[in-house]
Enzyme design. Structure first.
Site, PDB file in Angstrom:
ATOM      1  N   ASP A  13      19.293   8.968 -20.027  1.00  0.00           N
ATOM      2  CA  ASP A  13      19.815   8.010 -19.046  1.00  0.00           C
ATOM      3  C   ASP A  13      21.211   8.338 -18.524  1.00  0.00           C
ATOM      4  OD1 ASP A  13      17.487   6.496 -19.411  1.00  0.00           O
ATOM      5  OD2 ASP A  13      18.340   5.497 -21.158  1.00  0.00           O
ATOM      6  N   ARG A  17      17.482   3.231 -17.546  1.00  0.00           N
ATOM      7  CA  ARG A  17      17.936   1.959 -18.145  1.00  0.00           C
ATOM      8  C   ARG A  17      18.854   1.244 -17.167  1.00  0.00           C
ATOM      9  NH1 ARG A  17      19.508   2.475 -24.473  1.00  0.00           N
ATOM     10  NH2 ARG A  17      18.304   0.690 -25.136  1.00  0.00           N
ATOM     11  N   GLY A  72      16.303   6.115 -27.885  1.00  0.00           N
ATOM     12  CA  GLY A  72      15.293   6.837 -27.104  1.00  0.00           C
ATOM     13  C   GLY A  72      15.396   8.333 -27.332  1.00  0.00           C
ATOM     14  N   ASP A 100      23.992   7.348 -19.646  1.00  0.00           N
ATOM     15  CA  ASP A 100      24.652   6.045 -19.511  1.00  0.00           C
ATOM     16  C   ASP A 100      25.792   5.849 -20.500  1.00  0.00           C
ATOM     17  OD1 ASP A 100      23.049   5.939 -21.738  1.00  0.00           O
ATOM     18  OD2 ASP A 100      22.125   4.019 -21.268  1.00  0.00           O
ATOM     19  N   ARG A 155      14.121   2.257 -33.545  1.00  0.00           N
ATOM     20  CA  ARG A 155      15.092   1.206 -33.207  1.00  0.00           C
ATOM     21  C   ARG A 155      15.038   0.180 -34.333  1.00  0.00           C
ATOM     22  NH1 ARG A 155      13.959   2.543 -27.439  1.00  0.00           N
ATOM     23  NH2 ARG A 155      15.993   3.204 -26.687  1.00  0.00           N
ATOM     24  N   ASP A 177      24.304   4.756 -26.487  1.00  0.00           N
ATOM     25  CA  ASP A 177      25.451   3.907 -26.825  1.00  0.00           C
ATOM     26  C   ASP A 177      25.160   2.983 -28.011  1.00  0.00           C
ATOM     27  OD1 ASP A 177      23.674   2.505 -25.282  1.00  0.00           O
ATOM     28  OD2 ASP A 177      25.191   1.430 -24.121  1.00  0.00           O
ATOM     29  N   THR A 190      20.625  11.215 -24.639  1.00  0.00           N
ATOM     30  CA  THR A 190      19.790  10.230 -23.940  1.00  0.00           C
ATOM     31  C   THR A 190      19.541  10.737 -22.524  1.00  0.00           C
ATOM     32  OG1 THR A 190      19.846   8.079 -22.826  1.00  0.00           O
ATOM     33  CG2 THR A 190      21.938   8.907 -23.609  1.00  0.00           C
TER      34      THR A 190
HETATM   35  P1  ADP Z   1      20.421   4.104 -27.738  1.00  0.00           P
HETATM   36  O1  ADP Z   1      21.142   4.710 -28.882  1.00  0.00           O
HETATM   37  O2  ADP Z   1      19.546   5.086 -27.021  1.00  0.00           O
HETATM   38  O3  ADP Z   1      21.344   3.320 -26.834  1.00  0.00           O
HETATM   39  P2  ADP Z   1      19.546   1.562 -28.845  1.00  0.00           P
HETATM   40  O4  ADP Z   1      20.438   0.756 -27.977  1.00  0.00           O
HETATM   41  O5  ADP Z   1      18.176   1.063 -29.092  1.00  0.00           O
HETATM   42  O6  ADP Z   1      19.365   3.068 -28.322  1.00  0.00           O
HETATM   43  O7  ADP Z   1      20.288   1.743 -30.244  1.00  0.00           O
HETATM   44  C1  ADP Z   1      19.700   2.496 -31.274  1.00  0.00           C
HETATM   45  C2  ADP Z   1      19.912   1.803 -32.592  1.00  0.00           C
HETATM   46  O8  ADP Z   1      21.302   1.748 -32.900  1.00  0.00           O
HETATM   47  C3  ADP Z   1      19.456   0.364 -32.655  1.00  0.00           C
HETATM   48  O9  ADP Z   1      18.065   0.216 -32.851  1.00  0.00           O
HETATM   49  C4  ADP Z   1      20.231  -0.141 -33.847  1.00  0.00           C
HETATM   50  O10 ADP Z   1      19.594   0.273 -35.047  1.00  0.00           O
HETATM   51  C5  ADP Z   1      21.554   0.607 -33.718  1.00  0.00           C
HETATM   52  N1  ADP Z   1      22.576  -0.255 -33.084  1.00  0.00           N
HETATM   53  C6  ADP Z   1      22.649  -0.635 -31.795  1.00  0.00           C
HETATM   54  N2  ADP Z   1      23.703  -1.452 -31.580  1.00  0.00           N
HETATM   55  C7  ADP Z   1      24.307  -1.605 -32.793  1.00  0.00           C
HETATM   56  C8  ADP Z   1      25.446  -2.342 -33.248  1.00  0.00           C
HETATM   57  N3  ADP Z   1      26.173  -3.110 -32.433  1.00  0.00           N
HETATM   58  N4  ADP Z   1      25.778  -2.256 -34.563  1.00  0.00           N
HETATM   59  C9  ADP Z   1      25.056  -1.503 -35.407  1.00  0.00           C
HETATM   60  N5  ADP Z   1      23.967  -0.797 -35.039  1.00  0.00           N
HETATM   61  C10 ADP Z   1      23.593  -0.843 -33.750  1.00  0.00           C
END
Ligand code: ADP
Length: 316
Positions: free
Chosen positions: A126, A170, A10, A128, A71, A102, A124
């Site tokens: 959030d 979130r 995000g 979080d 994403r 995260d 972010t």
């Molecule tokens: P944020 O970083 O805001 O938490 P997301 O949870 O959507 O947002 O994560 C962003 C991107 O990071 C995901 O779309 C994916 O490409 C990558 N990602 C998330 N989890 C993993 C993971 N366990 N291993 C590798 N890449 C990941």
């Protein structure tokens, strides 16, 4: 040495200030800076471009991220990440700074294990990410939420209403509890407080019996349907109740002073880590504790110069 930077997950106000800090401080250290467009998706697609000092001019105060974000679920697969690693290696880039939440950190950790030195910077709205007290974007989103709730308060007071407001976050209640405290909300409902309808209705009735003319209830997203909660409150109290979902306006806007400074410090810090050959770290901040000290001790302490002076030269 070459350092690339990307924004992922995000978007959050202050991400641009952080990209600027990374690019400028990398150049000031004598490194080559690269921007990856559209997060991990762009990394896999090879959207990597050399960035010069001027490419990050005029962005410090802009919301969103000039690099774009995305994403990409398949980034969890090693074969997909291998394409990203190959794209970086083809340009002889061995260092990557990932600004995001995260999920972004998990991606960075996985890339780090595959031989690219990665640093994660928490960006972010959030708030979080457990390792850091605050994330880049949180305070700007908070200001937006507060501004909106203040406006709702005007009508709430005039019409003797109970205003139920859904705030983002979130799975984290920080935006809700901070905005609740800052706007004088009577009730704040988050994952931490739990959702107990009977208890909420009791609190509303208590406020009514105390003679409160109006009421603000802040609810974190994903807890309940705020429209239905407002209907329940109206049925079980003397208040007319209305629900408002603040939504995505909380993600945009020009970053606050705090977020600009935090983003700048974190960006420089991340480059410093890489300059020392360190990868596999998440950057954090810990700062806003409240404590107490005897008057005589408080008054003999001298103001220390801000640590910000050391960052200034790296940011230009
Ligand atoms: P944020 O970083 O805001 O938490 P997301 O949870 O959507 O947002 O994560 C962003 C991107 O990071 C995901 O779309 C994916 O490409 C990558 N990602 C998330 N989890 C993993 C993971 N366990 N291993 C590798 N890449 C990941």
């Amino acid at each position: 040495m070459k350092i690339a930077v990307l924004t992922s997950g995000g978007d959050a106000p202050g991400m641009n200030a952080c990209v600027r800090a990374v690019v400028r401080s990398a150049i000031n250290y004598g490194f080559e800076a690269y921007g990856v467009f559209d997060g991990y998706k762009g990394l896999v697609e090879g959207k990597i471009k050399r960035m010069e000092r001027n490419d990050v001019g005029q962005i410090l105060n802009r919301g969103g991220t000039i690099l774009g974000s995305s994403r990409l679920e398949s980034f969890k697969e090693k074969e997909v990440r291998q394409i990203a690693v190959n794209n970086l290696k083809a340009l002889e880039i061995e260092n990557l700074i990932c600004i995001g939440g995260d999920g972004t950190f998990r991606g960075a950790m996985a890339l780090n294990e595959m031989g690219i030195k990665c640093i994660g910077i928490p960006g972010t709205i959030d708030n979080d990410i457990a390792c850091t007290e605050f994330t880049i974007g949180f305070f700007t989103a908070l200001d937006t939420a507060i501004d909106a709730i203040d406006k709702l308060r005007d009508t709430s007071f005039s019409h003797q209403r109970c205003t139920v407001v859904e705030v983002m976050g979130r799975n984290c209640g920080d935006l809700s509890i901070f905005s609740g405290i800052a706007t004088g909300a009577e009730i704040v409902i988050t994952k931490d407080t739990g959702y107990n309808e009977a208890d909420i209705l009791k609190q509303v009735q208590k406020a009514e019996s105390m003679g409160k003319r109006h009421l603000i209830v802040v609810v974190a997203e994903h807890i309940t349907d705020v429209k239905i909660l407002a209907e329940k409150i109206q049925e079980n109290s003397g208040y007319e109740a209305r629900a408002t979902v603040l939504g995505y306006i909380q993600r945009g806007g020009t970053p606050s002073a705090f977020d600009r400074v935090l983003a700048s410090k974190m960006g420089v810090h991340a480059v410093e880590l890489l300059s020392e050959g360190k990868g596999g770290y998440a950057v954090y901040t810990k700062s806003l504790d409240v404590g107490h000290i005897e008057f005589d001790k408080a008054l003999i302490q001298e103001n220390k110069p801000s640590d910000l002076y050391k960052y200034l030269s790296k940011l230009n």
